[in-house]
Design a protein around this motif. Structure first.
Motif, PDB file in Angstrom:
ATOM      1  N   GLU A   3       0.811  -1.216   0.000  1.00  0.00           N
ATOM      2  CA  GLU A   3       0.000   0.000   0.000  1.00  0.00           C
ATOM      3  C   GLU A   3       0.841   1.261   0.000  1.00  0.00           C
ATOM      4  O   GLU A   3       0.516   2.224  -0.659  1.00  0.00           O
ATOM      5  CB  GLU A   3      -0.998   0.025   1.175  1.00  0.00           C
ATOM      6  CG  GLU A   3      -0.431  -0.272   2.518  1.00  0.00           C
ATOM      7  CD  GLU A   3      -0.683  -1.717   2.913  1.00  0.00           C
ATOM      8  OE1 GLU A   3      -0.870  -1.965   4.095  1.00  0.00           O
ATOM      9  OE2 GLU A   3      -0.683  -2.582   2.037  1.00  0.00           O
ATOM     10  N   GLU A 191       0.956   3.809   5.780  1.00  0.00           N
ATOM     11  CA  GLU A 191      -0.122   3.024   6.399  1.00  0.00           C
ATOM     12  C   GLU A 191      -1.116   3.913   7.133  1.00  0.00           C
ATOM     13  O   GLU A 191      -2.335   3.772   6.974  1.00  0.00           O
ATOM     14  CB  GLU A 191       0.467   2.028   7.409  1.00  0.00           C
ATOM     15  CG  GLU A 191       0.932   0.740   6.799  1.00  0.00           C
ATOM     16  CD  GLU A 191       1.277  -0.308   7.847  1.00  0.00           C
ATOM     17  OE1 GLU A 191       1.401  -1.471   7.453  1.00  0.00           O
ATOM     18  OE2 GLU A 191       1.420   0.020   9.041  1.00  0.00           O
ATOM     19  N   ASP A 201      -8.908   4.172  -1.516  1.00  0.00           N
ATOM     20  CA  ASP A 201      -8.890   2.733  -1.247  1.00  0.00           C
ATOM     21  C   ASP A 201      -8.699   1.887  -2.498  1.00  0.00           C
ATOM     22  O   ASP A 201      -8.250   0.743  -2.410  1.00  0.00           O
ATOM     23  CB  ASP A 201     -10.194   2.307  -0.551  1.00  0.00           C
ATOM     24  CG  ASP A 201     -10.234   2.761   0.906  1.00  0.00           C
ATOM     25  OD1 ASP A 201      -9.160   3.034   1.463  1.00  0.00           O
ATOM     26  OD2 ASP A 201     -11.332   2.825   1.480  1.00  0.00           O
ATOM     27  N   LEU A 204      -5.314   0.310  -2.938  1.00  0.00           N
ATOM     28  CA  LEU A 204      -4.794  -0.427  -1.800  1.00  0.00           C
ATOM     29  C   LEU A 204      -5.336  -1.844  -1.727  1.00  0.00           C
ATOM     30  O   LEU A 204      -6.380  -2.159  -2.286  1.00  0.00           O
ATOM     31  CB  LEU A 204      -5.161   0.296  -0.491  1.00  0.00           C
ATOM     32  CG  LEU A 204      -4.787   1.781  -0.403  1.00  0.00           C
ATOM     33  CD1 LEU A 204      -5.417   2.396   0.826  1.00  0.00           C
ATOM     34  CD2 LEU A 204      -3.280   1.937  -0.355  1.00  0.00           C
ATOM     35  N   LEU A 209      -4.739  -4.016   4.561  1.00  0.00           N
ATOM     36  CA  LEU A 209      -4.805  -2.766   5.320  1.00  0.00           C
ATOM     37  C   LEU A 209      -5.623  -2.944   6.612  1.00  0.00           C
ATOM     38  O   LEU A 209      -5.196  -2.523   7.696  1.00  0.00           O
ATOM     39  CB  LEU A 209      -5.422  -1.676   4.449  1.00  0.00           C
ATOM     40  CG  LEU A 209      -5.312  -0.247   4.975  1.00  0.00           C
ATOM     41  CD1 LEU A 209      -3.859   0.198   5.049  1.00  0.00           C
ATOM     42  CD2 LEU A 209      -6.112   0.705   4.090  1.00  0.00           C
TER      43      LEU A 209
END
Length: 291
Positions: A3, A191, A201, A204, A209
């Motif tokens: 991410e 993060e 999002d 990711l 996550l």
């Protein structure tokens, strides 16, 4: 970490922003730095202090309604120890926004006094607002300027990206030219920005996550997590985030055919509930971690 690596930032943009801010600093009396109260380290630009040098500065801790109040107090105390006055506010609701102008006046008291001695009574105070993307700068400006288009103008001799807003009698706000970027190369920063929704999002791995967030919450806010999802705190200490994610999905009845747990759906729910403070008022970073 996938991410963090997915988040793009370009040094060229920062160079351009640096030049624009340095140029604009000459036109303002003070700088208001907007940060996310839940992640006060990750939502700051690491070179801002160097950029603004000796220019008076205030810190506005936005989204404080979703942050841990005791942690916010620690941060305000920490910033004051660095001679940077700070206030906690919420730009969406407007909570505590009325403290902003008095704080700026307090910071600029010696300068205002000097102006008055020179006969410059009522001189307009100009403040530049800075902040990383998605920290709430637009909400702040809209609230302070009452979203009135008559308050917006391009000043002569200034690049088009500069916009001035009148926010009260004798106060002008300058929206930052260019974009400041957080320290994305730091895995933790990437993060934390992703947890709070500062990064889209769709770039990711949502399940990864959510698993990482759960591991962090088990460590720093276990009671809030267990209360929200009816979990046993003693069991969680031994589990990896992925296993906790499955537990949460099971507790919420998120099952697909064959009785398998829908971890993708559970991940989306966990991130949404964290971002809306349904899990609790949570701060992911404390002042001692900034050293």
């Amino acid at each position: 970490m996938s991410e963090a690596q997915s988040i793009q930032w370009f040094p060229g943009h920062m160079t351009k922003t640096r030049r624009q801010i340095e140029k604009s600093l000459k036109m303002v009396d003070a700088v208001a730095e907007l940060i996310d109260a839940r992640i006060p380290i990750s939502s700051r630009n690491p070179i801002l202090g160097e950029l603004i040098q000796k220019k008076p500065r205030v810190i506005l801790m936005n989204k404080s309604d979703m942050a841990d109040p005791s942690a916010t107090k620690k941060w305000i105390h920490f910033f004051e120890g660095q001679n940077i006055p700070a206030i906690a506010l919420d730009c969406k609701s407007g909570k505590s926004l009325n403290e902003f102008i008095p704080l700026v006046k307090k910071v600029l008291a010696p300068q205002i006094s000097a102006w008055q001695k020179k006969g410059m009574v009522g001189r307009t105070i100009r403040i530049m607002v800075v902040g990383v993307p998605n920290v709430g700068k637009s909400s702040l400006i809209n609230r302070l300027s009452k979203s009135s288009k008559s308050n917006v103008e391009d000043r002569p001799g200034v690049t088009r990206s500069n916009q001035w807003f009148t926010i009260g009698k004798g106060f002008d706000l300058l929206d930052t030219p260019g974009v400041l970027w957080p320290k994305f190369e730091d895995k933790i920063v990437g993060e934390h920005l992703a947890f709070t929704g500062a990064v889209k999002d769709d770039v990711l791995d949502t399940e990864q996550l959510a698993s990482r967030l759960l591991e962090l919450l088990v460590r720093i806010y276990p009671q809030e997590l267990c209360s929200r999802y009816k979990l046993d705190e003693t069991d969680l200490q031994k589990l990896e985030g992925w296993k906790i994610l499955q537990l949460v999905g099971k507790k919420r009845g998120m099952l697909i055919s064959g009785g398998e747990i829908d971890t993708e759906r559970a991940s989306i729910m966990i991130l949404d509930e964290f971002r809306s403070a349904k899990i609790g008022r949570i701060t992911l970073e404390l002042p001692e971690e900034s050293k």
